[in-house]
Design a protein around this motif. Structure first.
Motif, PDB file in Angstrom:
ATOM      1  N   GLU A 189      45.060  44.444  41.592  1.00  0.00           N
ATOM      2  CA  GLU A 189      44.793  43.799  40.100  1.00  0.00           C
ATOM      3  C   GLU A 189      45.484  43.110  39.695  1.00  0.00           C
ATOM      4  O   GLU A 189      46.649  43.433  39.245  1.00  0.00           O
ATOM      5  CB  GLU A 189      44.286  45.537  39.710  1.00  0.00           C
ATOM      6  CG  GLU A 189      43.845  45.013  38.066  1.00  0.00           C
ATOM      7  CD  GLU A 189      42.140  44.285  37.285  1.00  0.00           C
ATOM      8  OE1 GLU A 189      41.469  44.209  38.637  1.00  0.00           O
ATOM      9  OE2 GLU A 189      41.917  44.101  36.254  1.00  0.00           O
ATOM     10  N   LYS A 190      45.329  42.040  38.957  1.00  0.00           N
ATOM     11  CA  LYS A 190      45.859  40.476  38.206  1.00  0.00           C
ATOM     12  C   LYS A 190      47.756  40.835  39.460  1.00  0.00           C
ATOM     13  O   LYS A 190      48.760  41.911  38.515  1.00  0.00           O
ATOM     14  CB  LYS A 190      46.417  41.331  36.830  1.00  0.00           C
ATOM     15  CG  LYS A 190      45.139  41.806  36.745  1.00  0.00           C
ATOM     16  CD  LYS A 190      45.001  40.934  34.728  1.00  0.00           C
ATOM     17  CE  LYS A 190      43.641  41.708  34.374  1.00  0.00           C
ATOM     18  NZ  LYS A 190      42.844  42.442  34.003  1.00  0.00           N
ATOM     19  N   VAL A 202      37.787  37.643  41.826  1.00  0.00           N
ATOM     20  CA  VAL A 202      36.905  39.262  41.438  1.00  0.00           C
ATOM     21  C   VAL A 202      36.139  38.845  40.587  1.00  0.00           C
ATOM     22  O   VAL A 202      36.641  38.611  39.236  1.00  0.00           O
ATOM     23  CB  VAL A 202      37.024  40.585  41.740  1.00  0.00           C
ATOM     24  CG1 VAL A 202      35.917  41.091  41.268  1.00  0.00           C
ATOM     25  CG2 VAL A 202      37.435  41.119  43.384  1.00  0.00           C
TER      26      VAL A 202
END
Ligand code: G1P
Length: 290
Positions: A189-190, A202
């Motif tokens: 994530e990030k 995504v």
């Protein structure tokens, strides 16, 4: 098994779009003539999804109202003979079934999806995020539904982004085993650009098998202190249970002002009654020194 339901999380505050979103939900900001969320619901409907589950908070009921009848307005349009407008307004209430679930605390996207568990029960389902508007020949979520059904596996939609943008997305690492279809080995994530395993981001479209709820149940807060869908997906990837599909079509991130304004112009330019005058005015603006 068919995918019939789609979860659309809408309880977020839309801080990227303040002050416009101080009292208006970001999903209701118009993109040309329609609120952004209507494009999402239309994409769902064109893909054959019939039940929309809004995961909402107590302040944004206006979103559900948009997909309901407005008897007073319809009565007025009927009496004044505005039949085209009447049909347009009424058709929005007839697109899909609307189900609403409360997200009582804003604990993250993973938590929002988990809030829909009792409605979804044991079926595969779609998740569509309202910030990402997708357009192309095939509806975006349909592209994932086809692969999820034929492979019987959860699928995320990805698109390539510039390396300075990876830190705004979940980024996958995977192997392409058929054109545009990846077996996901990992996702993060990030990430910072230096830590990103690829530039495949995504983009707010998912088709998930109900097993995701078991993973979400045990998911601790992750990036930004939130319960992240990415962490539950990572657990599935580690079990070889996650695919990614490189999506075809155009995408606008309407939480970003440049993309939001571009989307407005894009849709307005599709309207023949506006195209010539709008083009003339845009050319005038561009040639005028600021
Ligand atoms: C969420 C997801 C992220 C995904 C993105 C797509 O982030 O957590 O993995 O790439 O949506 O728009 P958000 O934009 O809600 O911060």
């Amino acid at each position: 098994m068919q995918v019939r339901k789609v979860v659309i999380p809408v309880a977020g505050w839309g801080t990227r779009s303040l002050p416009a979103t101080k009292n208006i939900p970001k999903e209701m900001l118009p993109v040309y003539k329609k609120p952004g969320v209507q494009y999402i619901v239309e994409e769902a409907m064109y893909s054959g999804l019939t039940d929309v589950v809004f995961v909402n908070n107590q302040n944004k009921k206006i979103i559900e109202d948009h997909f309901d009848y407005n008897w007073a307005l319809e009565d007025l349009l009927e009496r004044t003979g505005k039949t085209t407008l009447l049909e347009e307004v009424r058709s929005v209430a007839e697109m899909v079934n609307i189900i609403s679930v409360r997200q009582k605390k804003q604990l993250g996207l993973g938590h929002a999806v988990f809030c829909a568990r009792e409605i979804i029960k044991n079926e595969p389902f779609a998740v569509m995020l309202g910030d990402d508007l997708m357009f192309g020949r095939e509806p975006g979520i349909k592209q994932l539904m086809d692969v999820a059904m034929s492979e019987n596996m959860s699928v995320v939609g990805v698109m390539e982004v510039e390396s300075d943008k990876v830190s705004s997305y979940g980024i996958i690492q995977g192997e392409e085993f058929a054109p545009g279809i990846f077996r996901v080995r990992s996702l993060i994530e990030k990430p910072k650009p230096a830590q990103a395993p690829s530039r495949l981001a995504v983009v707010g479209r998912y088709v998930l098998m109900p097993e995701v709820f078991t993973h979400l149940e045990g998911t601790e807060p992750g990036h930004g202190g939130e319960i992240q869908i990415t962490d539950a997906l990572l657990a599935m990837a580690r079990k070889n249970r996650l695919l990614a599909v490189k999506m075809r079509g155009m995408r606008f991130d309407v939480g970003d002002w440049t993309d939001y304004l571009t989307a407005n112009i894009y849709f307005a330019l599709q309207d023949e009654t506006l195209r010539d005058e709008l083009t003339r005015k845009l050319k005038g603006l561009l040639s005028c020194p600021s």
